[in-house]
Write a protein that holds these residues in place. Structure first.
Motif, mmCIF file in Angstrom:
data_model
loop_
_atom_site.group_PDB
_atom_site.id
_atom_site.type_symbol
_atom_site.label_atom_id
_atom_site.label_comp_id
_atom_site.label_asym_id
_atom_site.label_seq_id
_atom_site.Cartn_x
_atom_site.Cartn_y
_atom_site.Cartn_z
ATOM 1 N N PRO A 19 10.299 -8.171 10.328
ATOM 2 C CA PRO A 19 9.534 -7.602 9.212
ATOM 3 C C PRO A 19 9.077 -6.181 9.531
ATOM 4 O O PRO A 19 8.617 -5.908 10.641
ATOM 5 C CB PRO A 19 8.333 -8.546 9.080
ATOM 6 C CG PRO A 19 8.798 -9.824 9.687
ATOM 7 C CD PRO A 19 9.736 -9.437 10.795
ATOM 8 N N VAL A 20 9.233 -5.285 8.560
ATOM 9 C CA VAL A 20 8.880 -3.879 8.740
ATOM 10 C C VAL A 20 7.738 -3.521 7.794
ATOM 11 O O VAL A 20 7.804 -3.808 6.602
ATOM 12 C CB VAL A 20 10.092 -2.955 8.476
ATOM 13 C CG1 VAL A 20 9.691 -1.491 8.561
ATOM 14 C CG2 VAL A 20 11.228 -3.264 9.438
ATOM 15 N N ILE A 21 6.711 -2.895 8.352
ATOM 16 C CA ILE A 21 5.601 -2.360 7.564
ATOM 17 C C ILE A 21 5.696 -0.851 7.678
ATOM 18 O O ILE A 21 5.552 -0.293 8.770
ATOM 19 C CB ILE A 21 4.246 -2.872 8.080
ATOM 20 C CG1 ILE A 21 4.195 -4.403 8.003
ATOM 21 C CG2 ILE A 21 3.101 -2.223 7.305
ATOM 22 C CD1 ILE A 21 3.024 -5.011 8.725
ATOM 23 N N VAL A 62 5.458 -1.543 2.105
ATOM 24 C CA VAL A 62 5.011 -0.150 2.145
ATOM 25 C C VAL A 62 3.504 -0.120 1.915
ATOM 26 O O VAL A 62 3.014 -0.667 0.933
ATOM 27 C CB VAL A 62 5.730 0.694 1.070
ATOM 28 C CG1 VAL A 62 5.250 2.140 1.123
ATOM 29 C CG2 VAL A 62 7.234 0.619 1.248
ATOM 30 N N VAL A 63 2.800 0.485 2.862
ATOM 31 C CA VAL A 63 1.348 0.647 2.732
ATOM 32 C C VAL A 63 0.992 2.099 2.998
ATOM 33 O O VAL A 63 1.729 2.824 3.662
ATOM 34 C CB VAL A 63 0.562 -0.290 3.689
ATOM 35 C CG1 VAL A 63 0.831 -1.744 3.395
ATOM 36 C CG2 VAL A 63 0.861 0.020 5.134
ATOM 37 N N SER A 64 -0.142 2.509 2.502
ATOM 38 C CA SER A 64 -0.617 3.874 2.698
ATOM 39 C C SER A 64 -0.963 4.122 4.160
ATOM 40 O O SER A 64 -1.438 3.229 4.865
ATOM 41 C CB SER A 64 -1.856 4.108 1.832
ATOM 42 O OG SER A 64 -2.483 5.315 2.175
ATOM 43 N N ALA A 110 -3.757 -5.406 9.640
ATOM 44 C CA ALA A 110 -3.634 -6.660 10.390
ATOM 45 C C ALA A 110 -3.276 -7.813 9.458
ATOM 46 O O ALA A 110 -2.474 -8.679 9.813
ATOM 47 C CB ALA A 110 -4.937 -6.957 11.132
ATOM 48 N N ARG A 111 -3.821 -7.835 8.249
ATOM 49 C CA ARG A 111 -3.463 -8.886 7.283
ATOM 50 C C ARG A 111 -1.995 -8.793 6.904
ATOM 51 O O ARG A 111 -1.319 -9.805 6.750
ATOM 52 C CB ARG A 111 -4.356 -8.798 6.048
ATOM 53 C CG ARG A 111 -5.753 -9.344 6.293
ATOM 54 C CD ARG A 111 -6.540 -9.512 5.003
ATOM 55 N NE ARG A 111 -6.762 -8.265 4.284
ATOM 56 C CZ ARG A 111 -7.767 -7.429 4.523
ATOM 57 N NH1 ARG A 111 -8.644 -7.701 5.469
ATOM 58 N NH2 ARG A 111 -7.912 -6.336 3.828
ATOM 59 N N HIS A 112 -1.468 -7.580 6.769
ATOM 60 C CA HIS A 112 -0.037 -7.405 6.471
ATOM 61 C C HIS A 112 0.827 -7.917 7.617
ATOM 62 O O HIS A 112 1.902 -8.448 7.391
ATOM 63 C CB HIS A 112 0.289 -5.935 6.194
ATOM 64 C CG HIS A 112 -0.154 -5.456 4.863
ATOM 65 N ND1 HIS A 112 0.450 -5.841 3.683
ATOM 66 C CD2 HIS A 112 -1.160 -4.622 4.508
ATOM 67 C CE1 HIS A 112 -0.155 -5.260 2.675
ATOM 68 N NE2 HIS A 112 -1.139 -4.513 3.143
ATOM 69 N N VAL A 113 0.354 -7.743 8.844
ATOM 70 C CA VAL A 113 1.108 -8.236 10.002
ATOM 71 C C VAL A 113 1.128 -9.759 9.999
ATOM 72 O O VAL A 113 2.162 -10.373 10.237
ATOM 73 C CB VAL A 113 0.494 -7.705 11.316
ATOM 74 C CG1 VAL A 113 1.094 -8.408 12.525
ATOM 75 C CG2 VAL A 113 0.689 -6.202 11.417
ATOM 76 N N ARG A 114 -0.006 -10.371 9.713
ATOM 77 C CA ARG A 114 -0.080 -11.834 9.720
ATOM 78 C C ARG A 114 0.730 -12.462 8.600
ATOM 79 O O ARG A 114 1.235 -13.562 8.741
ATOM 80 C CB ARG A 114 -1.526 -12.281 9.624
ATOM 81 C CG ARG A 114 -2.273 -12.107 10.893
ATOM 82 C CD ARG A 114 -3.634 -12.780 10.838
ATOM 83 N NE ARG A 114 -4.401 -12.319 11.978
ATOM 84 C CZ ARG A 114 -5.231 -11.293 11.959
ATOM 85 N NH1 ARG A 114 -5.433 -10.627 10.845
ATOM 86 N NH2 ARG A 114 -5.871 -10.924 13.045
#
Length: 123
Positions: free
Chosen positions: A78-80, A96-98, A107-111
């Motif tokens: 998974p890529v953020i 995609v996040v700012s 951290a929530r996106h990673v989990r």
């Protein structure tokens, strides 16, 4: 017998952070959130680790050129992507996040992808 951690204890996850701007406060906050961070400055080094069987829950990438992101997606990790507000990615493989996203939200996106991946890493 349940394999769930006791209430209040989060499983430890590791991310690969690729970019020149591995800001110490951001890294420390991710660690506080229970996420280990391995930082590298180039996509080439990140790919070398990933292709060498280094497993992480996600890749946080601050390098926003399309060929680099495409090569990372090909590793099935998974890529953020940290990008400006006008950035757009055409597929579900990349979140995609700012760049201004607070570390707790990051951290929530990673989990999130770790929930769908056994053990929090790619198989």
């Amino acid at each position: 017998m349940s394999l769930q951690p006791p209430a209040g204890i989060r499983p430890f996850l590791t991310v690969l952070y690729i970019g020149d701007d591995a800001r110490a406060p951001n890294v420390e906050q991710l660690r506080y959130e229970g996420i280990g961070v391995v930082a590298v400055h180039s996509v080439a080094r990140g790919l070398q680790l990933l292709l060498g069987n280094f497993r992480v829950a996600a890749v946080i990438c601050d390098v926003a050129n399309l060929p680099s992101v495409t090569r990372l997606v090909a590793t099935q990790t998974p890529v953020i992507l940290l990008a400006g507000q006008d950035a757009d990615w055409g597929g579900p493989e990349v979140t995609v996040v700012s760049r201004d996203t607070p570390s707790a939200a990051l951290a929530r996106h990673v989990r999130q992808p770790a929930v769908t991946t056994p053990g929090g890493a790619r198989q």
